[in-house]
Write a protein that holds these residues in place. Structure first.
Motif: not given
Length: 265
Positions: A213-218, A252-265
């Motif tokens: 999945x794609x993890x986005x941070x910041x 790591x941990x993240x919150x699901x935002x969309x298909x195979x997309x996660x927002x970093x915590x």
């Protein structure tokens, strides 16, 4: 002399004839007056009481849609003297029951209460005599299915539409905005036009365990760093899941935002 006497006799005959004719004319013109006798003013006029009773009967008959013959009036108190009214009588129902009519006169000022009854009709209340206007039921905009929805189907905006329905029969948990069904799936079959409730749907699984999945941070700090990581568990929209960086082995941990997309915590 004989001629003079003849002229005098003719003059007397003429005077007598004229007197008789004048007397006949006077008798002919005066005869109807003597026959009729002196007229009594107002002998045929209705009394104030009769006028009041007739007015009440006609008013009740018109308002109750019956004939005046069906309307009966209770006798007034013998001590009450109804006076003549110089204006048209005004009538209304001052109490909750339609059995008492108030009669008012504006000149001279007076009022009188009359008890009435209508044959063949039960006593009515004042509320029953007034026209009842139908009340339009309150409407509410809600979300309804625009097509047959089957259990497990992932929804989008084309599957629903907003419609006005009777608010009195709607439960409190009905959805109202199409955005509420994004990244959601149906948990039961729903017919077209049927309102959608919050417990009819649930967030759909957007990330599956083992997928990259794609993890986005910041993003909240004004910059963004993205990286490809592995999902350690399934995740629905808005859920927090565990992730793993395969290169470093860091979890790591993240919150699901969309298909195979996660927002970093």
């Amino acid at each position: 002399m004989k001629y003079a006497l003849q002229m005098l006799c003719r003059l007397l005959d003429l005077l007598i004839a004229r007197g008789l004719l004048l007397g006949l004319v006077v008798w002919l013109f005066s005869a109807p007056s003597f026959a009729a006798g002196p007229a009594k003013p107002g002998a045929n006029a209705a009394s104030p009481l009769d006028a009041l009773q007739l007015s009440v009967k006609n008013w009740v008959a018109q308002s109750r849609k019956v004939s005046p013959e069906q309307v009966s009036l209770a006798p007034l108190d013998a001590r009450v003297k109804v006076r003549t009214c110089d204006k048209a009588l005004a009538m209304d129902l001052p109490f909750s029951s339609a059995e008492t009519v108030r009669v008012r006169c504006s000149q001279p000022v007076w009022q009188q209460y009359v008890r009435v009854s209508v044959a063949g009709k039960a006593p009515e209340t004042l509320a029953q005599t007034k026209a009842v206007m139908p009340v339009e039921p309150a409407k509410r905009w809600v979300l309804v299915a625009s097509m047959p929805l089957q259990r497990g189907m992932t929804l989008n905006e084309t599957h629903v539409q907003r419609a006005q329905v009777d608010a009195s029969i709607m439960p409190v948990n009905v959805l109202e905005q199409s955005s509420e069904v994004l990244h959601a799936e149906v948990v039961r079959d729903v017919r077209p036009g049927e309102p959608l409730r919050s417990h009819d749907i649930r967030p759909t699984v957007l990330v599956k365990r083992g997928q990259m999945v794609l993890l986005s941070v910041g993003q909240t700090q004004g910059f963004q760093i993205s990286a490809r990581v592995e999902a350690m568990q399934d995740g629905r929209f808005g859920e927090q899941i565990k992730l793993k960086n395969r290169d470093s082995g860091r979890e790591l941990s993240g919150r699901v935002q969309g298909p195979n997309q996660v927002m970093g915590l």
